[in-house]
Scaffold this motif. Structure first.
Motif, PDB file in Angstrom:
ATOM      1  N   ARG A 252       0.745  -1.255  -0.174  1.00 20.06           N
ATOM      2  CA  ARG A 252      -0.109   0.097  -0.118  1.00 20.06           C
ATOM      3  C   ARG A 252       0.778   1.133   0.166  1.00 20.06           C
ATOM      4  O   ARG A 252       0.497   2.378  -0.707  1.00 20.06           O
ATOM      5  CB  ARG A 252      -0.888  -0.009   1.353  1.00 20.06           C
ATOM      6  CG  ARG A 252      -1.806   1.254   1.237  1.00 20.06           C
ATOM      7  CD  ARG A 252      -2.729   1.255   2.267  1.00 20.06           C
ATOM      8  NE  ARG A 252      -3.674   2.264   2.491  1.00 20.06           N
ATOM      9  CZ  ARG A 252      -4.841   2.297   1.797  1.00 20.06           C
ATOM     10  NH1 ARG A 252      -5.209   1.115   1.027  1.00 20.06           N
ATOM     11  NH2 ARG A 252      -5.577   3.260   2.063  1.00 20.06           N
ATOM     12  N   ALA A 256       0.927   4.322  -2.819  1.00 18.04           N
ATOM     13  CA  ALA A 256       0.586   5.579  -2.328  1.00 18.04           C
ATOM     14  C   ALA A 256       1.635   6.552  -3.220  1.00 18.04           C
ATOM     15  O   ALA A 256       1.178   7.723  -3.153  1.00 18.04           O
ATOM     16  CB  ALA A 256       0.642   5.631  -0.802  1.00 18.04           C
ATOM     17  N   SER A 293      -4.441  -5.913  -4.774  1.00 15.18           N
ATOM     18  CA  SER A 293      -6.080  -5.847  -5.011  1.00 15.18           C
ATOM     19  C   SER A 293      -6.678  -7.339  -4.520  1.00 15.18           C
ATOM     20  O   SER A 293      -7.687  -7.488  -4.258  1.00 15.18           O
ATOM     21  CB  SER A 293      -6.395  -5.471  -6.500  1.00 15.18           C
ATOM     22  OG  SER A 293      -7.861  -5.296  -6.765  1.00 15.18           O
ATOM     23  N   ARG A 296      -6.646  -8.071  -1.131  1.00 15.63           N
ATOM     24  CA  ARG A 296      -7.631  -7.519  -0.102  1.00 15.63           C
ATOM     25  C   ARG A 296      -9.193  -7.911  -0.484  1.00 15.63           C
ATOM     26  O   ARG A 296      -9.951  -8.028   0.172  1.00 15.63           O
ATOM     27  CB  ARG A 296      -7.563  -5.700  -0.630  1.00 15.63           C
ATOM     28  CG  ARG A 296      -6.250  -5.003  -0.145  1.00 15.63           C
ATOM     29  CD  ARG A 296      -5.640  -5.705   1.128  1.00 15.63           C
ATOM     30  NE  ARG A 296      -6.698  -5.711   2.246  1.00 15.63           N
ATOM     31  CZ  ARG A 296      -6.765  -6.344   3.510  1.00 15.63           C
ATOM     32  NH1 ARG A 296      -5.576  -7.072   3.576  1.00 15.63           N
ATOM     33  NH2 ARG A 296      -7.544  -6.171   4.517  1.00 15.63           N
ATOM     34  N   ALA A 303     -13.182  -2.304  -0.696  1.00 14.29           N
ATOM     35  CA  ALA A 303     -12.863  -1.023  -0.654  1.00 14.29           C
ATOM     36  C   ALA A 303     -11.161  -0.800  -0.909  1.00 14.29           C
ATOM     37  O   ALA A 303     -10.640  -0.048  -1.681  1.00 14.29           O
ATOM     38  CB  ALA A 303     -13.084   0.034   0.571  1.00 14.29           C
ATOM     39  N   GLY A 304     -10.600  -1.726  -0.098  1.00 16.22           N
ATOM     40  CA  GLY A 304      -9.107  -1.712  -0.278  1.00 16.22           C
ATOM     41  C   GLY A 304      -8.490  -2.328  -1.589  1.00 16.22           C
ATOM     42  O   GLY A 304      -7.770  -1.784  -2.160  1.00 16.22           O
ATOM     43  N   LEU A 306     -10.343  -2.159  -4.519  1.00 18.99           N
ATOM     44  CA  LEU A 306     -10.600  -1.147  -5.456  1.00 18.99           C
ATOM     45  C   LEU A 306      -9.656   0.133  -5.221  1.00 18.99           C
ATOM     46  O   LEU A 306      -8.967   0.449  -6.451  1.00 18.99           O
ATOM     47  CB  LEU A 306     -12.121  -0.497  -5.331  1.00 18.99           C
ATOM     48  CG  LEU A 306     -13.277  -1.388  -5.535  1.00 18.99           C
ATOM     49  CD1 LEU A 306     -14.615  -0.606  -5.027  1.00 18.99           C
ATOM     50  CD2 LEU A 306     -13.438  -1.423  -7.248  1.00 18.99           C
ATOM     51  N   TRP A 307      -9.136   0.562  -4.169  1.00 16.66           N
ATOM     52  CA  TRP A 307      -8.347   1.425  -4.026  1.00 16.66           C
ATOM     53  C   TRP A 307      -6.887   1.077  -4.805  1.00 16.66           C
ATOM     54  O   TRP A 307      -6.310   1.559  -5.405  1.00 16.66           O
ATOM     55  CB  TRP A 307      -7.817   1.656  -2.767  1.00 16.66           C
ATOM     56  CG  TRP A 307      -6.998   3.003  -2.593  1.00 16.66           C
ATOM     57  CD1 TRP A 307      -6.854   4.063  -2.593  1.00 16.66           C
ATOM     58  CD2 TRP A 307      -5.378   2.611  -2.245  1.00 16.66           C
ATOM     59  NE1 TRP A 307      -5.485   4.814  -2.269  1.00 16.66           N
ATOM     60  CE2 TRP A 307      -4.820   3.980  -2.330  1.00 16.66           C
ATOM     61  CE3 TRP A 307      -4.538   1.359  -2.213  1.00 16.66           C
ATOM     62  CZ2 TRP A 307      -3.322   3.819  -2.030  1.00 16.66           C
ATOM     63  CZ3 TRP A 307      -3.301   1.698  -1.990  1.00 16.66           C
ATOM     64  CH2 TRP A 307      -2.586   2.743  -1.881  1.00 16.66           C
ATOM     65  N   ALA A 308      -6.457  -0.061  -4.613  1.00 19.65           N
ATOM     66  CA  ALA A 308      -5.141  -0.819  -5.034  1.00 19.65           C
ATOM     67  C   ALA A 308      -5.281  -0.655  -6.682  1.00 19.65           C
ATOM     68  O   ALA A 308      -4.406  -0.449  -7.456  1.00 19.65           O
ATOM     69  CB  ALA A 308      -4.925  -2.160  -4.473  1.00 19.65           C
ATOM     70  N   HIS A 310      -7.295   0.991  -8.597  1.00 18.46           N
ATOM     71  CA  HIS A 310      -7.246   2.230  -9.180  1.00 18.46           C
ATOM     72  C   HIS A 310      -5.863   3.071  -9.028  1.00 18.46           C
ATOM     73  O   HIS A 310      -5.710   4.067 -10.022  1.00 18.46           O
ATOM     74  CB  HIS A 310      -8.471   3.171  -8.392  1.00 18.46           C
ATOM     75  CG  HIS A 310      -9.821   2.771  -8.834  1.00 18.46           C
ATOM     76  ND1 HIS A 310     -10.102   3.009 -10.033  1.00 18.46           N
ATOM     77  CD2 HIS A 310     -11.140   2.558  -7.967  1.00 18.46           C
ATOM     78  CE1 HIS A 310     -11.377   2.574 -10.144  1.00 18.46           C
ATOM     79  NE2 HIS A 310     -11.858   2.399  -8.994  1.00 18.46           N
ATOM     80  N   GLN A 311      -5.223   2.884  -8.272  1.00 12.40           N
ATOM     81  CA  GLN A 311      -3.857   3.405  -7.988  1.00 12.40           C
ATOM     82  C   GLN A 311      -2.747   2.711  -9.181  1.00 12.40           C
ATOM     83  O   GLN A 311      -2.245   3.558  -9.712  1.00 12.40           O
ATOM     84  CB  GLN A 311      -3.303   3.043  -6.605  1.00 12.40           C
ATOM     85  CG  GLN A 311      -3.716   3.743  -5.564  1.00 12.40           C
ATOM     86  CD  GLN A 311      -3.282   5.263  -5.648  1.00 12.40           C
ATOM     87  OE1 GLN A 311      -4.528   6.231  -5.901  1.00 12.40           O
ATOM     88  NE2 GLN A 311      -2.051   5.699  -5.679  1.00 12.40           N
TER      89      GLN A 311
END
Length: 378
Positions: A252, A256, A293, A296, A303-304, A306-308, A310-311
């Protein structure tokens, strides 16, 4: 006669409530008209509502510390009552206000000292330049100045040396001025301006050392200079090797650092040397994004997941492997509307690629499984 009685009563009240009769008599002599009645009424009113009038006088008058405070507070009382005689009679109630007033003074004295020390510590950590490549190319923390029309060459030189430490002058010439004959004066001018722009550390050591100070006559940045790509690699290496909470946290942290496609918004006439590095970075980012992704989603942290994904898409929005991760996360979360929107987004991206490209077979098959056929075939 009523005025005279009022004057007598005022004098009696002032003598009973105040032990310091010298100063009050001087001030009351100046104004022995109705305003004096106002000053006597204020303490009387306070005595009616609160017996603390004399008690406050006993508490605040004896100590030496409060004495200067009422002197500064007296004008405030005068401004409220529009008469100077309020000073002595209002010393008792106004003493309540000077109480907190000294506190900010002493409190503000020790605060700056540790604050400055903390700032000094932060300055030593922040002043070292940082090269940001995972997105738009930026150099943060440069302490010097440089003309805006000369900054692009300096940024490219710093970026090149971050990825190619120990380069000689021939390599620099080929990277920054491909296909051109570069004389020594031109190259040295760019190097000198860049060195001045990056500045020096607290010990006076340049963040871009002179070539004669490197020991091998090669160009490199000081060890204090950091860049996000190296940090990303360190986090990714740790995260991929550990399939646990710490590993996920490392992945993560790596993602980031991603702000967009590596080397985004560069001058198309520059950075030809960076294309292999860009491909390597994009590949590493998508691998890390896919891995995190997946982890998670399997942990039901949609949510985690999706965040991964999208990054990763920030670096490669056309990567359908990551789009499939988004589809799977939305489906696992039971969010059909979000799944439909994600599928439509991929369709729009594909339409804008080279006049339009078809969806990958694996992606189309997945959407046929997750969505109605009419949506999957768009």
């Amino acid at each position: 006669m009523p005025d005279e009685y009022a004057d007598i009563e005022r004098q009696e009240l002032e003598t009973t409530h105040q032990s310091e009769a010298d100063t009050p008599t001087d001030e009351t002599k100046k104004t022995t008209v109705p305003p004096v009645a106002r000053t006597s009424e204020a303490p009387d009113g306070q005595a009616e509502h609160n017996n603390g009038g004399p008690t406050i006088a006993d508490l605040f008058n004896p100590p030496a510390a409060p004495v200067p405070a009422p002197a500064t507070a007296a004008p405030e009382a005068g401004s409220v009552l529009t008469k100077h005689e309020a000073g002595p009679s209002e010393e008792v109630p106004e003493a309540e206000n000077p109480g907190p007033a000294p506190l900010p003074g002493p409190a503000s004295v020790p605060v700056p000292a540790p604050t400055r020390a903390a700032d000094d510590a932060e300055d030593t950590a922040v002043t070292a330049p940082t090269v940001l490549l995972l997105g738009r190319v930026l150099i943060e923390g440069a302490a010097g100045r440089i003309d805006s029309n000369r900054q692009s060459a300096a940024v490219e030189l710093v970026s090149y040396l971050a990825l190619n430490p120990g380069a000689d002058h021939h390599a620099i010439d080929d990277a920054l001025w491909p296909g051109r004959l570069v004389n020594k004066q031109m190259r040295n001018a760019v190097i000198s301006r860049t060195r001045s722009w990056l500045g020096k550390d607290a010990d006076g050591q340049a963040y871009f050392p002179r070539v004669q100070d490197t020991g091998d006559s090669r160009y490199r940045l000081a060890q204090a200079v950091t860049w996000d790509w190296k940090t990303f690699q360190n986090f990714a290496r740790t995260g991929l090797a550990h399939h646990d909470e710490d590993g996920d946290l490392a992945l993560r942290r790596a993602l980031a650092l991603v702000r967009g496609r590596p080397f985004a918004a560069i001058d198309p006439q520059r950075y030809a040397w960076a294309e292999p590095a860009v491909q390597e970075m994009v590949s590493a980012i998508t691998d890390v994004a896919y891995e995190l992704s997946t982890r998670r989603r399997e942990a039901a942290d949609y949510a985690g997941a999706l965040w991964a994904a999208h990054q990763g898409l920030l670096a490669a929005e056309e990567n359908e492997l990551l789009h499939r991760q988004v589809f799977l996360a939305h489906h696992a979360a039971g969010d059909v509307d979000a799944l439909r929107e994600a599928a439509a987004r991929l369709a729009r991206i594909n339409e804008g690629l080279g006049g339009g490209v078809d969806m990958e077979a694996e992606t189309a098959q997945l959407l046929r499984t997750l969505l109605p056929r009419s949506v999957a075939n768009r």
